[in-house]
Every structure is written in structure tokens, then in C-alpha cells.
Write an enzyme that holds these catalytic residues in place. Structure first.
Site, PDB file in Angstrom:
ATOM      1  N   LYS A 204       0.824  -1.042   0.074  1.00  9.50           N
ATOM      2  CA  LYS A 204      -0.091   0.127   0.055  1.00  9.50           C
ATOM      3  C   LYS A 204       0.798   1.297   0.047  1.00  9.50           C
ATOM      4  O   LYS A 204       1.576   1.389   0.967  1.00  9.50           O
ATOM      5  CB  LYS A 204      -0.860  -0.081   1.332  1.00  9.50           C
ATOM      6  CG  LYS A 204      -1.877   1.214   1.284  1.00  9.50           C
ATOM      7  CD  LYS A 204      -2.840   1.221   2.451  1.00  9.50           C
ATOM      8  CE  LYS A 204      -3.762   2.090   2.549  1.00  9.50           C
ATOM      9  NZ  LYS A 204      -4.700   2.237   3.652  1.00  9.50           N
ATOM     10  N   ARG A 214     -11.023   9.442   1.632  1.00  9.77           N
ATOM     11  CA  ARG A 214     -10.901  10.081   2.973  1.00  9.77           C
ATOM     12  C   ARG A 214     -12.043  10.979   3.122  1.00  9.77           C
ATOM     13  O   ARG A 214     -12.525  11.304   4.287  1.00  9.77           O
ATOM     14  CB  ARG A 214      -9.382  10.928   3.177  1.00  9.77           C
ATOM     15  CG  ARG A 214      -8.127   9.895   3.166  1.00  9.77           C
ATOM     16  CD  ARG A 214      -6.890  10.532   3.206  1.00  9.77           C
ATOM     17  NE  ARG A 214      -5.972   9.613   3.260  1.00  9.77           N
ATOM     18  CZ  ARG A 214      -4.661   9.814   3.088  1.00  9.77           C
ATOM     19  NH1 ARG A 214      -4.226  11.328   3.324  1.00  9.77           N
ATOM     20  NH2 ARG A 214      -3.489   8.971   2.953  1.00  9.77           N
ATOM     21  N   LYS A 228       1.355  10.003   5.787  1.00  9.26           N
ATOM     22  CA  LYS A 228       1.272   8.816   6.391  1.00  9.26           C
ATOM     23  C   LYS A 228       2.403   7.793   5.789  1.00  9.26           C
ATOM     24  O   LYS A 228       2.470   6.860   5.675  1.00  9.26           O
ATOM     25  CB  LYS A 228       0.021   7.966   5.883  1.00  9.26           C
ATOM     26  CG  LYS A 228      -1.363   8.619   6.473  1.00  9.26           C
ATOM     27  CD  LYS A 228      -2.414   7.587   6.190  1.00  9.26           C
ATOM     28  CE  LYS A 228      -3.754   8.215   6.823  1.00  9.26           C
ATOM     29  NZ  LYS A 228      -4.851   7.571   6.615  1.00  9.26           N
ATOM     30  N   GLU A 244       7.411  -6.201   1.654  1.00  3.07           N
ATOM     31  CA  GLU A 244       6.265  -6.297   2.285  1.00  3.07           C
ATOM     32  C   GLU A 244       5.508  -7.435   1.972  1.00  3.07           C
ATOM     33  O   GLU A 244       4.587  -8.023   2.725  1.00  3.07           O
ATOM     34  CB  GLU A 244       5.463  -5.066   2.224  1.00  3.07           C
ATOM     35  CG  GLU A 244       6.138  -3.604   2.863  1.00  3.07           C
ATOM     36  CD  GLU A 244       5.846  -3.463   4.211  1.00  3.07           C
ATOM     37  OE1 GLU A 244       5.279  -4.581   5.036  1.00  3.07           O
ATOM     38  OE2 GLU A 244       6.215  -2.686   4.879  1.00  3.07           O
ATOM     39  N   LYS A 259      -2.453  -1.571  -3.448  1.00  5.56           N
ATOM     40  CA  LYS A 259      -3.138  -0.561  -3.620  1.00  5.56           C
ATOM     41  C   LYS A 259      -2.144   0.886  -3.754  1.00  5.56           C
ATOM     42  O   LYS A 259      -1.278   0.782  -2.906  1.00  5.56           O
ATOM     43  CB  LYS A 259      -3.885  -0.177  -2.411  1.00  5.56           C
ATOM     44  CG  LYS A 259      -4.610   0.858  -2.031  1.00  5.56           C
ATOM     45  CD  LYS A 259      -5.472   0.851  -0.856  1.00  5.56           C
ATOM     46  CE  LYS A 259      -6.432   2.096  -0.750  1.00  5.56           C
ATOM     47  NZ  LYS A 259      -6.905   2.251   0.575  1.00  5.56           N
ATOM     48  N   SER A 285     -10.016   5.449  -4.986  1.00  5.84           N
ATOM     49  CA  SER A 285     -11.107   6.545  -5.236  1.00  5.84           C
ATOM     50  C   SER A 285     -10.828   7.583  -6.203  1.00  5.84           C
ATOM     51  O   SER A 285     -11.331   8.152  -7.085  1.00  5.84           O
ATOM     52  CB  SER A 285     -11.525   7.302  -3.827  1.00  5.84           C
ATOM     53  OG  SER A 285     -10.306   7.649  -3.244  1.00  5.84           O
ATOM     54  N   TYR A 324     -14.948   0.961  -7.573  1.00  5.47           N
ATOM     55  CA  TYR A 324     -16.368   1.659  -7.568  1.00  5.47           C
ATOM     56  C   TYR A 324     -17.331   1.399  -8.683  1.00  5.47           C
ATOM     57  O   TYR A 324     -18.121   1.839  -8.882  1.00  5.47           O
ATOM     58  CB  TYR A 324     -16.005   3.204  -6.966  1.00  5.47           C
ATOM     59  CG  TYR A 324     -15.156   3.276  -5.833  1.00  5.47           C
ATOM     60  CD1 TYR A 324     -15.808   3.130  -4.543  1.00  5.47           C
ATOM     61  CD2 TYR A 324     -13.797   3.515  -5.820  1.00  5.47           C
ATOM     62  CE1 TYR A 324     -15.045   3.176  -3.256  1.00  5.47           C
ATOM     63  CE2 TYR A 324     -13.037   3.368  -4.689  1.00  5.47           C
ATOM     64  CZ  TYR A 324     -13.693   3.283  -3.348  1.00  5.47           C
ATOM     65  OH  TYR A 324     -12.851   3.502  -2.214  1.00  5.47           O
TER      66      TYR A 324
END
Length: 334
Positions: A204, A214, A228, A244, A259, A285, A324
């Protein structure tokens, strides 16, 4: 005098295999179906459904409407939904306490969906950002500005257990804390929840494409983007992402995920080449919003553009795609 020939002496004419719809369909290498898609469902506590301004056509639903929406998607062929909460500001605190409420919003929606459609696969996010007043995915120490890894993992284990007891099929840790996959797996097993799978947000990135999401869950803080980068990956780093994914597999993940999807097709391809686990990708998104916005301006054909974007993700190696566009793909479930 003979007329000169304009024909080329070609043994191979690849266009022969593109000459008709029938032949094109016959040789398709990748086929996109509703079975490949996971539909996100945004949940809120009450009131009428709300369209998310930065994600036209995507809504927040109160629990009974979220259940109805999920069931309609299932009837139209979608096999899985991923649930995300939008929590009132008054219920947020620095520790994300509301995430540990067994009767909270997401456990309630899980129970309603599984009670009415046991065959619909339900996935629930495991992270604190929808529940924290600061918007971070973990416990934030204001004294040093750091996200406390191990203390966060302990809370995530409890959150995963609560979701498992509510009946969820897959928990999806999206927090990017070190060691959380192994700890969550052990916590679920200790609670006799071996049936609950772990879909790991393994790779990610700290992406600029998360802004509308968000907005959707109410975790955006102030102008710009919450930083982040101490736990999400740098967009510059491929090898770090592969590490990872390897660690999450070793810790017991059932499914790995990359992602975002579209800007990271190379990463999807590289992870696919290194694992035998099922691989998911999240068309986030911002990817959705830019396609819809361009189409609304008449710059793109919406149907052709979103389908091409999904095929690209599948071609890169994803077995399943959170998108979506799932509702539109199966006929605009409401």
C-alpha cells in the site's frame, strides 16, 4: 504491360485475427466478469443516503440501506463487498475507541448482510483511521509525532476478532503496521475463528489518489493530505513493496493486495510473479474520480474507459479488483 502489385508478400497477417467480432472474442486473452469484482460499500449510522461529492455516483448508506445495496449487488452477480465506515465526529477519539465496539456500525452491517445473504462474501477493513480524531491508521503519539506500531497492532487484533465474531468472511488490514498480519492471524485462531481469512493490504503506497476516499469516510484533516509516509510505502520503491508482500505471505495472509492499482501495474505484475497466493488490487477513489470527471467533461467515453482500466489491472496479474465501478458493471445497483 502488367500492372504493379501493391500486395505485400506476408506469411503472417495479424490483422486476420482482428477482422471480425467473432474472431476477436474467440482469442481474448483476458475476460472481465462480475466474479472478478469486489464492490466497496460506505456505511453511516442513519439518515438518507448521501452522495460523496468527490466520488459522483458513490453513496454512504445507513445500515439497512447498505444491506439492501449489498444484496442487490449480489443478485446481479457481485460475489463480494468491502465495508467501510463513516463515523460521526463526536464518536472519534485519539485511540479509535469506537473501532472496538461489538455493536458498532460495521459489526451491525455484517450481521445484517450475513443473516440475509450467507453466500455473499463480506470483507471488513481493519485500520483505525475512520475512528481516530487525528485520521491516522494507528495510535499517534503527539509528543514525538510517531505512530506507535506495536500498541496499534494490539488494537487491530481486537478489532479483527470483533469483526470475525460478527460473521465477516475476510478481515482486510489496511494499516501497514509491521507484524500485524501474523498477530491478527494468531488472534483469530486463538478465538476459534480459523474460518476468517486475512486479505492483506500488503503493498500500500502513500498515494495522492486517496483523497476522495478520505472524504468518504471523513478522515481528511485540513488542507492537503495527512502525511502517512512513515507507514505507507514510497511510490518510488518497488523492492520494498515486494518485501512487504513476502512478509505478509510468511505471516499467514490468505490473499495479498496492491493499492492503488492503475498507477502500479508494474508492481501488480511483479507481485504476481513471486507468489502463488490469490492477488487483489484496489482501484482507488482517485482513479475512479478522474475517469468519471473526464467523462463528465466529454473527454472520455465512461463505459469504454473504465472497462479498459479494469482489464489493464487484470492483465497485470490481479485475480480480483476492488472497484467503485462494480455497481455500474452489473447494471447500476441502487
Amino acid at each position: 504491360m502488367a500492372k504493379p502489385s501493391h500486395k505485400l508478400a506476408l506469411r503472417r497477417r495479424p490483422r486476420r485475427l482482428r477482422a471480425s467480432e467473432g474472431i476477436r472474442r474467440l482469442i481474448e486473452e483476458h475476460l472481465l466478469t462480475a466474479n472478478d469484482l469486489i464492490a466497496p460499500v460506505f456505511c453511516k449510522e442513519d439518515g438518507l443516503r448521501q452522495e460523496i461529492e468527490s466520488m459522483p455516483g458513490v453513496f454512504r448508506h445507513k445500515p439497512e440501506d447498505a444491506c439492501r445495496f449489498a444484496l442487490e449487488l449480489h443478485e446481479r452477480g457481485v460475489r463480494a463487498v468491502a465495508l467501510f465506515p463513516c463515523i460521526p465526529e463526536g464518536k472519534k477519539d485519539a485511540q479509535g475507541t469506537a473501532a472496538l465496539d461489538p455493536n458498532g456500525l460495521i459489526p451491525q452491517v455484517i450481521r445484517e448482510i450475513k443473516g440475509r445473504a450467507p453466500g455473499l462474501l463480506v470483507i471488513a477493513d481493519v485500520a483505525l483511521d475512520p475512528y481516530t480524531s487525528h485520521g491516522h491508521d494507528g495510535l499517534w503519539n503527539p509528543e514525538n509525532g510517531e505512530i506507535e506500531n506495536d500498541a496499534t497492532v494490539r488494537l487491530l487484533c481486537e478489532m479483527a476478532r470483533i469483526l470475525g465474531e460478527a460473521g465477516v468472511d475476510l478481515v482486510a488490514p489496511s494499516d501497514m503496521m509491521d507484524g500485524r498480519i501474523g498477530a491478527i492471524r494468531a488472534s483469530l485462531d486463538d478465538a476459534s475463528l480459523e474460518r476468517v481469512g486475512v486479505l492483506a493490504y500488503a503493498v500500500k503506497f502513500a498515494s495522492a489518489f486517496y483523497g476522495p476516499f478520505r472524504d468518504a469516510i471523513g478522515s481528511r484533516r485540513g488542507k492537503g493530505y495527512l502525511d502517512k509516509r512513515t507507514y505507507q510505502l514510497s511510490p518510488t520503491n518497488l523492492r520494498e513493496g515486494l518485501l512487504e508482500a513476502q512478509l505478509d505471505e510468511e505471516e499467514g495472509a490468505d490473499i495479498l493486495m496492491v493499492k492503488p492499482a492503475g498507477p502500479y501495474l508494474d508492481v501488480i505484475s511483479q507481485v504476481r510473479a513471486r507468489t502463488l497466493l490469490p492477488l487483489a488490487a484496489y482501484q482507488v477513489s482517485g482513479e475512479y474520480a478522474q475517469i468519471v470527471a473526464a467523462a463528465r467533461n466529454g473527454w472520455l467515453d465512461l463505459e469504454a474507459a473504465y472497462r479498459e482500466s479494469l482489464i489493464a489491472i487484470k492483465r497485470a496479474g490481479a485475480d480480483m479488483i476492488i472497484t467503485y465501478f462494480a455497481s455500474r458493471f452489473v447494471g447500476n445497483a441502487e
